[in-house]
Design a protein around this motif. Sequence first.
Motif, PDB file in Angstrom:
ATOM      1  N   UNK A 113       0.708  -1.288   0.356  1.00 15.90           N
ATOM      2  CA  UNK A 113      -0.261  -0.048  -0.002  1.00 15.90           C
ATOM      3  C   UNK A 113       1.205   1.043   0.158  1.00 15.90           C
ATOM      4  N   UNK A 114       1.576   1.575   0.683  1.00 21.96           N
ATOM      5  CA  UNK A 114       2.344   2.464   0.866  1.00 21.96           C
ATOM      6  C   UNK A 114       3.480   2.696  -0.037  1.00 21.96           C
ATOM      7  N   UNK A 115       4.257   1.607  -0.690  1.00 20.07           N
ATOM      8  CA  UNK A 115       4.750   2.079  -1.577  1.00 20.07           C
ATOM      9  C   UNK A 115       4.324   2.008  -3.341  1.00 20.07           C
ATOM     10  N   UNK A 116       2.530   1.336  -3.085  1.00 17.99           N
ATOM     11  CA  UNK A 116       2.126   2.022  -4.240  1.00 17.99           C
ATOM     12  C   UNK A 116       1.616   3.278  -3.720  1.00 17.99           C
ATOM     13  N   UNK A 117       2.003   4.349  -2.625  1.00 17.77           N
ATOM     14  CA  UNK A 117       1.202   4.972  -2.879  1.00 17.77           C
ATOM     15  C   UNK A 117       2.991   6.294  -2.944  1.00 17.77           C
TER      16      UNK A 117
END
Length: 371
Positions: A113-117
Amino acid sequence: KSFWLAVFSLVGTTIGAGIFSLPYVFAKAGFFIGLAEFLVLVFIVLLVQQILGEITLRTKGHKRLIGLASNYLGRLWGALVTASVLLGGIGVLLIYIIFGGKFLSLITGQDIFWSSLTFFIFWFLAVLTRPKTFGKTEFYVSSLVIFIIILISIFNFRYINFDNFRGFDIKSTLLPYGVILFAMTGYTVIPKMEDLLGAEKHKLKKAIKYGTLIPAIVYLVFVFIILGVSGPLTSSDAILGFSRALNSGFIMFLGAILGLLAVTEAALSYGVYFKETLWYDLKLNKKLAWALTGLVPLSLFFWGARDVVPVISIVGALFFGFQAIIILMIHKKAKNSEIEPAYKIYLPKVLYYIIGVMVSLGAILEIWFSL
């Protein structure tokens, strides 16, 4: 030089997120079912993209699909194409956010999730600034992506288990359809190819042929290696299952670098195209166009649209399929143009209808089985 820059602008636009879902859908449907669909759809995409090249050469001024539809087919069709380009484009950008996050996560070890952001933030800012090198890097990045795929193939060919190519699943027969169509379509860059060729516009047909077939060959090699090695472990991002089958952290890292390179290049190219569609075609404020380019797909990501295969299938089958039909319709009208193009595509009338029916039926069945 200009010829190969034109070829690799199409190669770079085509080879993106779609390549990484191909082994998964081939595995689900059965390798030979996927191969049969692939060969038919490559022929259709090549034909449609060469037709769009001819339309581009026949047209003065505005050459984006929305403008072409409005000019040749009227305002109603122009409005329908606008809706298709916008909805399909949002889906494409969502796919890039999902895949960009997956590959960045494999490299850094951080949460997806944070990598996508993180991927989204850097991509979003790059679309705003539009780097000066944009449009000149496709050759190098595409060549590097192809080189890494060849490297992975050479060193892992001996691990292929040919039993992994046997069998099929009737229920998943149409699963590859939308993914293949999504992976093979790169028509948005064709007007740019014409510009790159300059006075050598007669080479556009050949450039489109090479630019379509090079990704097709790369895809088949990639599917053959990933599916042959991974078998039942084949994952929707290709890389995770492949590295697990080989029990290799290095392969996972190298594959993730490959994925991030391919997705970043395609995401930047498509992001700029989508922003300029909002700006030029819909006459939105430039900053508003940029904001919508990023924030709409990001909203869908927040709302939980993160299962990549159904998104790719629907975007490929429904929106790209519809746009292929529109290009065929425009071609029939554009033949009356006063401008003599550098080449002409001659199709029997029946072939227009056969392709139209095939694409329409494929879209309906794909959505039916996806929902």
